[in-house]
Design a protein around this motif. Sequence first.
Motif, mmCIF file in Angstrom:
data_model
loop_
_atom_site.group_PDB
_atom_site.id
_atom_site.type_symbol
_atom_site.label_atom_id
_atom_site.label_comp_id
_atom_site.label_asym_id
_atom_site.label_seq_id
_atom_site.Cartn_x
_atom_site.Cartn_y
_atom_site.Cartn_z
ATOM 1 N N SER A 1 -17.821 22.817 2.478
ATOM 2 C CA SER A 1 -18.535 21.810 1.707
ATOM 3 C C SER A 1 -17.577 20.879 0.999
ATOM 4 C CB SER A 1 -19.459 22.494 0.699
ATOM 5 O OG SER A 1 -18.701 23.325 -0.167
ATOM 6 N N SER A 2 -16.498 21.444 0.421
ATOM 7 C CA SER A 2 -15.516 20.589 -0.257
ATOM 8 C C SER A 2 -14.814 19.692 0.736
ATOM 9 C CB SER A 2 -14.499 21.450 -1.003
ATOM 10 O OG SER A 2 -13.817 22.281 -0.113
ATOM 11 N N HIS A 3 -14.558 20.248 1.942
ATOM 12 C CA HIS A 3 -13.891 19.445 2.972
ATOM 13 C C HIS A 3 -14.794 18.289 3.402
ATOM 14 C CE1 HIS A 3 -11.139 18.701 6.271
ATOM 15 N NE2 HIS A 3 -12.192 18.587 7.064
ATOM 16 N N ALA A 4 -16.103 18.588 3.550
ATOM 17 C CA ALA A 4 -17.043 17.542 3.948
ATOM 18 C C ALA A 4 -17.154 16.482 2.861
ATOM 19 C CB ALA A 4 -18.415 18.158 4.219
ATOM 20 N N MET A 5 -17.169 16.918 1.568
ATOM 21 C CA MET A 5 -17.275 15.967 0.464
ATOM 22 C C MET A 5 -16.081 15.019 0.442
ATOM 23 S SD MET A 5 -17.842 16.828 -3.571
ATOM 24 C CE MET A 5 -19.330 17.735 -3.144
ATOM 25 N N GLN A 6 -14.876 15.602 0.708
ATOM 26 C CA GLN A 6 -13.675 14.765 0.730
ATOM 27 C C GLN A 6 -13.767 13.731 1.841
ATOM 28 O OE1 GLN A 6 -10.473 17.483 1.127
ATOM 29 N NE2 GLN A 6 -10.746 18.408 -0.900
ATOM 30 N N LEU A 7 -14.208 14.173 3.028
ATOM 31 C CA LEU A 7 -14.312 13.245 4.149
ATOM 32 C C LEU A 7 -15.366 12.177 3.882
ATOM 33 C CD1 LEU A 7 -14.069 15.710 7.165
ATOM 34 C CD2 LEU A 7 -12.385 14.024 6.481
ATOM 35 N N SER A 8 -16.498 12.587 3.256
ATOM 36 C CA SER A 8 -17.565 11.640 2.965
ATOM 37 C C SER A 8 -17.127 10.614 1.936
ATOM 38 C CB SER A 8 -18.791 12.411 2.457
ATOM 39 O OG SER A 8 -19.839 11.520 2.153
ATOM 40 N N GLU B 1 -19.043 14.556 12.994
ATOM 41 C CA GLU B 1 -20.255 13.919 12.483
ATOM 42 C C GLU B 1 -19.925 12.710 11.612
ATOM 43 O OE1 GLU B 1 -22.420 16.945 10.498
ATOM 44 O OE2 GLU B 1 -22.840 18.095 12.335
ATOM 45 N N LEU B 2 -18.920 12.850 10.741
ATOM 46 C CA LEU B 2 -18.533 11.744 9.867
ATOM 47 C C LEU B 2 -17.906 10.594 10.656
ATOM 48 C CD1 LEU B 2 -17.121 13.689 6.795
ATOM 49 C CD2 LEU B 2 -19.254 12.415 6.927
ATOM 50 N N LEU B 3 -17.224 10.936 11.726
ATOM 51 C CA LEU B 3 -16.640 9.876 12.561
ATOM 52 C C LEU B 3 -17.723 9.039 13.232
ATOM 53 C CD1 LEU B 3 -13.633 11.745 14.215
ATOM 54 C CD2 LEU B 3 -13.496 9.727 12.749
ATOM 55 N N GLY B 4 -18.919 9.609 13.368
ATOM 56 C CA GLY B 4 -20.012 8.858 13.982
ATOM 57 C C GLY B 4 -20.479 7.685 13.140
ATOM 58 N N VAL B 5 -20.184 7.734 11.814
ATOM 59 C CA VAL B 5 -20.581 6.621 10.937
ATOM 60 C C VAL B 5 -19.376 5.843 10.433
ATOM 61 C CG1 VAL B 5 -22.682 7.807 10.208
ATOM 62 C CG2 VAL B 5 -20.577 8.140 8.899
ATOM 63 N N GLU B 6 -18.196 6.169 10.929
ATOM 64 C CA GLU B 6 -16.959 5.521 10.473
ATOM 65 C C GLU B 6 -16.678 4.260 11.283
ATOM 66 O OE1 GLU B 6 -14.809 4.553 8.338
ATOM 67 O OE2 GLU B 6 -14.041 6.555 7.880
ATOM 68 N N ASP B 7 -16.129 3.265 10.621
ATOM 69 C CA ASP B 7 -15.681 2.037 11.283
ATOM 70 C C ASP B 7 -14.351 2.334 11.970
ATOM 71 O OD1 ASP B 7 -14.891 -0.422 12.121
ATOM 72 O OD2 ASP B 7 -14.914 -1.380 10.149
ATOM 73 N N THR B 8 -14.324 2.293 13.293
ATOM 74 C CA THR B 8 -13.128 2.692 14.039
ATOM 75 C C THR B 8 -11.968 1.714 13.892
ATOM 76 O OG1 THR B 8 -14.013 1.609 16.024
ATOM 77 C CG2 THR B 8 -14.442 3.965 15.770
ATOM 78 N N SER B 9 -12.188 0.602 13.242
ATOM 79 C CA SER B 9 -11.085 -0.343 13.039
ATOM 80 C C SER B 9 -10.337 -0.051 11.752
ATOM 81 C CB SER B 9 -11.613 -1.788 13.009
ATOM 82 O OG SER B 9 -12.463 -1.982 11.886
#
Length: 459
Positions: free
Chosen positions: A16-23, A153-161
């Motif tokens: 959960s902490s890892h996901a929060m950091q990525l988010s 999952e987070l990469l799916g909403v990330e701007d790849t540029s």
Amino acid sequence: MQTSSGALVGAAPSNSSHAMQLSTRTSHCLSAQRRHDHSCSSAGAHSVHHPARVMATSTGATAASDMLDYQIQQLKSQVPDFSKQVAAAVAVADGAGLQRSEAALEEEAAAPDLWDDPKKAAEVMERMSAVKAKIADLKKLQDNLDNMQIGVELLGVEDTSSDDAAEMVAEVTRSRDVLEKMLNDFKMQQLLGGPYDEGNAIITIQAGVGGEDAMDWSEMLERMYLRWAEGRGFQTKIVSRNAGDKAGIKSSEIGVKGQYAYGYLASEKGTHRLVRLSPFNSDSLRQTSFAAVEIMPVLGDKVSTVEIPAKDLEITTMRSGGAGGQNVNKVETAVRIKHIPTGLQVKCTEERSQAANKAEAMNLMKTKLIVIAQEQQTADIAEIRGNVVKAEWGRQIRNYVFHPYSLVKDLRTGHETSQVQAVMDGDLDPFMQAWLQYKASGSGKSSDGQCAPEVAKDS
């Protein structure tokens, strides 16, 4: 905790902490991207860019974004397969059963009268430690899988540029690589079913044919095994070491402490052959050298059950020499024991007293005889045949060619690689895994239970 793969392997609070950091980093990235777009549109009204430079920059950014998109798709496509592998690993290891065993052993260890029988208490603590280690390994598997899934999952909403997207891809790739290595290790452990495979080991290296080159080669092998053990987090100790006359070592004994140390290292038993341009030859001619490697398990209290007739032993003492104070140089503290019927010899020099070295050498001798008896499927020490690894031509299990080309090849399994330096730096797992698979197929056994090498080839 019920895992995403449907197996009970324990809680994973770090996810959960890892996901929060990525988010959080994703939100910052999107805000930064909007500010960047606004500033670029404002600046466009007051500046003039060179058309060719703008086109080149745009082309390079597009290529980088396309590459990132490709990497993300690759990671996404790998998640289902890794999920299946982790679920299979948990099922094979019986994660729920391990947790029940852990609870039962903890209850047994908490009994007030446990230490009335120290031997039984030690066995209980050893079993509990092994079960806890297996549960921890399963939890690490699940943690790395969860990290990979959350990252994808987070990469799916990330701007790849954005720069953060590249950093996130690198993080997810690291989790994937760790997970892949752990799964490979787990598969190797499933191939280890021998009576001593889970225990510690002793590596004995003996210089063979080749003079100074062979002694130098023996020292190179010593370094290779130490690097391999270090990479796995195993503890090592030099039990005995006999330096060469001018270079390298004549022999070395290394104690390796770690789970499955013997099971992994057993594949290394045999003669190792080196081909290279000799640094000890003024004409730089190609030289072939040999070194023998023996692997023995550490059996602990099990050796106390073995009795060797005194008439079968030849015990000699000598000065240890080297570091350790004046005592080892003036008093004959080193001990060598020879088992006359088989010709097996062991030597111990590292302890400060002759009695301690004799006890250590005797344990090593008993261990060798126990293992050979098990390999030759005989219960009587007196029936054991000679089983000394000979470091000479025609006996090698593996060739290490440094010149005229680069190649390390195992003559039993056929596994090979041109990455010679990586192997010398301790990258031995592929060879060990190939050997375990080869042995599990039934191809690696001869009639007396010994590993059956192929006819040596000059390759």
